[in-house]
Design an enzyme around this catalytic site. Structure first.
Site, PDB file in Angstrom:
ATOM      1  N   GLN A   1       0.811  -1.214   0.000  1.00 45.60           N
ATOM      2  CA  GLN A   1       0.000   0.000   0.000  1.00 45.60           C
ATOM      3  C   GLN A   1       0.849   1.270   0.000  1.00 45.60           C
ATOM      4  OE1 GLN A   1      -2.673   0.027   3.353  1.00 45.60           O
ATOM      5  NE2 GLN A   1      -1.044   0.028   4.882  1.00 45.60           N
TER       6      GLN A   1
ATOM      7  N   ASP B   1      13.516 -12.442  -1.979  1.00 45.40           N
ATOM      8  CA  ASP B   1      12.764 -12.816  -0.786  1.00 45.40           C
ATOM      9  C   ASP B   1      13.464 -12.209   0.426  1.00 45.40           C
ATOM     10  OD1 ASP B   1      11.462 -14.030   1.343  1.00 45.40           O
ATOM     11  OD2 ASP B   1      11.272 -15.961   0.337  1.00 45.40           O
ATOM     12  N   LEU B   2      12.795 -11.298   1.104  1.00 41.04           N
ATOM     13  CA  LEU B   2      13.413 -10.611   2.240  1.00 41.04           C
ATOM     14  C   LEU B   2      13.690 -11.542   3.413  1.00 41.04           C
ATOM     15  CD1 LEU B   2      11.446  -7.227   2.214  1.00 41.04           C
ATOM     16  CD2 LEU B   2      13.808  -7.624   1.511  1.00 41.04           C
TER      17      LEU B   2
ATOM     18  N   ALA C   1       7.207  -4.513   5.048  1.00 38.25           N
ATOM     19  CA  ALA C   1       7.087  -4.795   6.479  1.00 38.25           C
ATOM     20  C   ALA C   1       6.078  -5.909   6.685  1.00 38.25           C
ATOM     21  CB  ALA C   1       6.652  -3.545   7.243  1.00 38.25           C
TER      22      ALA C   1
ATOM     23  N   THR D   1       3.177  -6.426   8.749  1.00 38.00           N
ATOM     24  CA  THR D   1       2.294  -5.581   9.560  1.00 38.00           C
ATOM     25  C   THR D   1       1.154  -6.356  10.212  1.00 38.00           C
ATOM     26  OG1 THR D   1       0.987  -5.036   7.594  1.00 38.00           O
ATOM     27  CG2 THR D   1       2.793  -3.544   8.160  1.00 38.00           C
TER      28      THR D   1
ATOM     29  N   THR E   1       7.244   2.950  12.714  1.00 40.72           N
ATOM     30  CA  THR E   1       5.867   3.046  13.184  1.00 40.72           C
ATOM     31  C   THR E   1       5.737   3.734  14.536  1.00 40.72           C
ATOM     32  OG1 THR E   1       3.976   1.660  13.869  1.00 40.72           O
ATOM     33  CG2 THR E   1       6.150   0.743  14.191  1.00 40.72           C
ATOM     34  N   ASP E   2       4.548   4.257  14.785  1.00 40.13           N
ATOM     35  CA  ASP E   2       4.217   4.815  16.094  1.00 40.13           C
ATOM     36  C   ASP E   2       4.169   3.741  17.183  1.00 40.13           C
ATOM     37  OD1 ASP E   2       1.995   3.754  14.685  1.00 40.13           O
ATOM     38  OD2 ASP E   2       0.587   4.816  15.975  1.00 40.13           O
TER      39      ASP E   2
ATOM     40  N   TYR F   1       4.891  -6.563  17.495  1.00 41.32           N
ATOM     41  CA  TYR F   1       5.088  -5.793  16.266  1.00 41.32           C
ATOM     42  C   TYR F   1       5.970  -4.582  16.536  1.00 41.32           C
ATOM     43  CZ  TYR F   1       4.069  -2.656  12.373  1.00 41.32           C
ATOM     44  OH  TYR F   1       4.188  -1.791  11.320  1.00 41.32           O
TER      45      TYR F   1
ATOM     46  N   LYS G   1       9.748  -3.770  14.949  1.00 35.54           N
ATOM     47  CA  LYS G   1      10.016  -2.559  14.173  1.00 35.54           C
ATOM     48  C   LYS G   1      11.121  -1.718  14.823  1.00 35.54           C
ATOM     49  CE  LYS G   1       8.301  -1.191  10.967  1.00 35.54           C
ATOM     50  NZ  LYS G   1       8.740  -1.349   9.555  1.00 35.54           N
TER      51      LYS G   1
END
Length: 322
Positions: free
Chosen positions: A13, A37-38, A61, A63, A102-103, A126, A130
């Protein structure tokens, strides 16, 4: 000759919004999983060695917040280990890295917008993965820019906006938490900001040497703040005014909205794994003072999102031949 950018997550996205914008500035290589492929460090190193990009933009990521609670190691592979490999190999060839965080790295105990200097303290798996990704990039010594954003949504992928629209065609009542506060950020607006930043480094007056002078961590979110409950109500209001927009039609499959109420509930009534931070508004002052960039208010971003058609990608293959 155009510079080269390696873009990860190009079909996601955020990556999907970044791809056509970065293509205006550089040759962009945006491999899919079959090409890089990560989860496989060898794939990452091979790709970087072959294309030798001047800039790596990591928009990939894991997510799946709930799933990370039961399989943190899998989330860590994408969110922490892969960024570390990207950064280490970028440094070897003299490239720079832009990475998105990310927050969720904060615990939400503060009641004023978080600054980049505030100490992280993630509440869930998560957020921990991150944060580990951020630390891996900083520890590599590569010139980098880490951009923390929040409540990201787009007209594609999996996100809160699309979920609310789908559920609104299936249920008469929607139950949404009211005790979490943040800044919903549209991927398209964030991508425009990144395009402006990258264009500086690829302009005739500057290059990636300038990256060293502005390297560091930045917050990049919509202006303003709201709750998930108020955001859900705003989504439905916009949707009802723009039912003919192509992407709205695609999400709802042309079905009418049946939801008549959006009921506020507490986070502990939601029954989910450890919740996000209750307050995760981020201060964008550093982004503005350094680059002169201010992202629009979240309401304005939402209106723009609902009046936009699905973005058209550059017809050139996502994986530029090399």
């Amino acid at each position: 000759m155009k510079p080269t950018i390696l873009l990860t997550g190009g079909s996601g996205q955020l990556g999907g919004e970044l791809l056509p914008r970065l293509q205006r500035l550089a040759r962009v290589v945006a491999p899919d999983r079959s090409e890089m492929d990560l989860r496989k460090p060898g794939d990452i190193r091979r790709m970087i060695s072959e294309i030798r990009p001047q800039l790596i933009v990591n928009a990939a990521a894991d997510t799946a917040v709930d799933q990370a609670e039961t399989d943190e190691s899998a989330a860590r592979t994408i969110n922490a280990d892969a960024p570390g490999v990207l950064a280490a190999d970028a440094k070897k060839i003299g490239a720079a890295v832009i990475h998105f965080s990310t927050d969720y790295v904060f615990d939400g105990s503060k009641r004023a917008p978080y600054k980049e200097s505030d100490a992280p303290n993630p509440l869930n798996a998560y957020g921990r993965t991150k944060l580990a990704g951020e630390e891996a990039i900083r520890g590599s010594g590569v010139p980098h820019m880490i951009l923390r954003t929040s409540w990201l949504y787009a007209t594609r992928g999996k996100n809160f906006v699309l979920t609310i629209l789908r559920l609104a065609t299936e249920r008469q009542e929607l139950r949404v938490v009211f005790d979490q506060t943040g800044a919903p950020t549209c991927s398209a607006d964030l991508a425009v900001a990144i395009q402006k930043i990258v264009s500086r480094f690829f302009s005739a007056r500057a290059n990636l040497d300038a990256f060293h002078r502005v390297a560091g961590t930045y917050h990049a979110t919509a202006s303003g703040a709201t709750s998930w409950h108020e955001f859900a109500k705003a989504i439905l209001e916009q949707a009802k005014q723009n039912t003919g927009t192509s992407w709205v039609q695609a999400v709802t499959r042309g079905r009418a909205f049946s939801a008549t109420q959006v009921i506020p509930i507490r986070s502990d009534q939601f029954g989910a794994p450890p919740p996000p931070p209750p307050y995760s508004v981020l201060s964008n002052d550093k982004l503005q003072s350094t680059f002169g960039i201010v992202l629009p208010d979240w309401r304005e971003q939402l209106r723009s999102c609902f009046t936009a058609e699905l973005p058209r990608l550059n017809p050139v293959s996502q994986l530029t031949s090399f």
